[in-house]
Design an enzyme around this catalytic site. Structure first.
Site, PDB file in Angstrom:
ATOM      1  CG  ASP A 124     105.216 106.777  30.098  1.00 58.78           C
ATOM      2  OD1 ASP A 124     104.548 106.906  28.786  1.00 58.78           O
ATOM      3  OD2 ASP A 124     106.373 106.529  29.782  1.00 58.78           O
ATOM      4  CG  ASP A 184     105.059 105.668  21.746  1.00 61.83           C
ATOM      5  OD1 ASP A 184     105.351 106.080  20.816  1.00 61.83           O
ATOM      6  OD2 ASP A 184     105.518 104.569  22.644  1.00 61.83           O
TER       7      ASP A 184
HETATM    8  N1  GLY Z   1     104.994 103.793  25.165  1.00 67.42           N
HETATM    9  C1  GLY Z   1     106.143 102.905  24.986  1.00 67.42           C
HETATM   10  C2  GLY Z   1     105.630 101.761  24.389  1.00 67.42           C
HETATM   11  O1  GLY Z   1     104.767 101.540  23.516  1.00 67.42           O
HETATM   12  O2  GLY Z   1     106.313 100.782  24.167  1.00 67.42           O
END
Ligand code: GLY
Length: 403
Positions: A124, A184
């Site tokens: 992240d 993601d």
């Molecule tokens: N990357 C985490 C989400 O989209 O919840």
């Protein structure tokens, strides 16, 4: 730095209010309303910081994320995966209005994340740093932001597994997963493509390119929907399991994940100009826009296969990410007119029927997102990343319509 296109924003409310909303409201939220909401959010953040400055484990509360189950405002620490979105919201407001007060706030909240350039505890770092420092550099050209972004890219590639050809997303659940990669993660490649251009080092580009290729082969089903999690063997690089974390089931199409994929492949095409990435983005767009469970207002349920449709919650964050991605995709694709029309429809729906009433939701712009339905966490609430991608989409729409 007021864009020429900002004039258009003054007229957007009138354009939108001419379109009948599908539910009860008839006028869209205006830029003035958005500014008032975000002013309120700023005041509410300061209130929480004064009254309850740290989390139970002693971390400073810095960024608004959502509304807690008890109705209180959730203000999260710098290490939270969403911490880059609030500075990003402020940068988008500066971009949309040209007003110095948004720039001042954006600079202040961006600086809070400086230490996060070294936080490699998950993938992240891309979300945290590109939404904040990335926008800061883009909008100010202040070179002092560059070393922080370069270090963030270094931190991210330290998670790359050569045998797998992917950046490892998460470290938790090690009893079940070895090298979990979530769809993601496509979003974090933007930091690497940027770093390659900035430094001239091809490694960043090559790793990002390979991650996108590996993901294209392993995350997608024949119908162009995607799995949320693909877990790889760290030694052989083989796929171990295809799974989900926030979706209804391993085999279902978790809505935000589909939007991350759409956005991720569109952005990857921007940097690589590889036609296969453009085709992938188009296939995802066509899967989503043609899905029988996509409601008429184009705001998806939290999972396209959620069992209780139509009684399931919508996920506004998935819609906002999809709109922003479609505004970019429409500039590359032969189907551009359709994608633009669909993005406009999503924006009309969000601004009309999913926006907070003045003074509502602590100042978040939109309500009705879902963080994790299986985790019973953040269901039908505002989320900072829904607001971020909504404003990014508004910037893109404004730019597109100015030329
Ligand atoms: N990357 C985490 C989400 O989209 O919840």
């Amino acid at each position: 730095m007021i864009r020429k296109s900002v004039l258009l924003l003054i007229f957007l409310p009138f354009i939108f209010s001419a379109c009948k909303g599908p539910v009860e409201k008839t006028s869209t939220i205006s830029l003035k309303d958005i500014a008032a909401q975000l002013q309120l959010l700023d005041e509410n953040v300061m209130k929480v910081q004064a009254e309850d400055p740290t989390t139970p484990n002693g971390q400073k509360r810095v960024m608004p994320r959502t509304i807690n189950k008890d109705g209180s405002l959730a203000v999260v620490p710098a290490g939270d995966w969403t911490s880059g979105f609030y500075p990003g919201v402020l940068w988008h407001m500066f971009e949309l209005t040209g007003r110095p007060e948004w720039k001042e706030k954006a600079i202040k909240f961006t600086a809070i994340l400086e230490e996060q350039q070294f936080n490699g505890s998950n993938h992240d770092v891309g979300f945290r740093m590109f939404g904040s420092y990335g926008n800061a550099l883009r909008l100010t050209n202040d070179e002092s932001y560059i070393p922080v972004l370069e270090q963030s890219a270094l931190t991210l590639i330290a998670r790359y597994y050569e045998n797998v050809g992917c950046i490892r997303s998460w470290d938790f659940n090690q009893e079940n997963w070895q090298c979990p990669v979530i769809i993601d993660n496509m979003m974090n490649l933007e930091l690497l493509f940027w770093a390659s251009k900035q430094t001239g080092d091809p490694d960043y580009y090559d790793l990002a390119y390979r991650h996108a290729m590996t993901t294209m082969y392993n995350h997608f089903r024949p119908d162009n929907s995607s799995f949320h999690v693909v877990d790889y063997d760290t030694i052989t690089g083989e796929v171990r399991v295809k799974d989900t974390h926030q979706g209804y089931s391993a085999e279902s199409s978790w809505s935000r994940g589909q939007s991350w994929g759409l956005y991720g492949y569109t952005m990857t095409y921007r940097f690589t100009e590889n036609i296969y990435f453009l085709k992938q983005a188009e296939k995802i767009a066509n899967f989503l826009l043609g899905h029988p469970n996509l409601p008429e207002d184009l705001v998806p349920y939290w999972d396209y296969d959620a069992p209780g449709i139509p009684g399931e919650p919508r996920d506004v964050s998935a819609a906002a990410i999809m709109a922003s991605a479609l505004y970019e995709l429409c500039t590359y694709s032969e189907n551009g007119a359709l994608y633009k029309e669909k993005a406009d429809k999503i924006m009309e729906s969000l601004g009309t029927n999913y926006a907070s009433a003045p003074g509502e939701n602590y100042g978040f712009i939109l309500g009705h997102s879902v963080g994790s339905k299986p985790g019973d966490s953040e269901v039908d609430v505002p989320l900072n990343y829904a607001d971020y991608y909504y404003l990014e989409a508004l910037v893109r729409k404004t730019d597109l319509e100015a030329y």
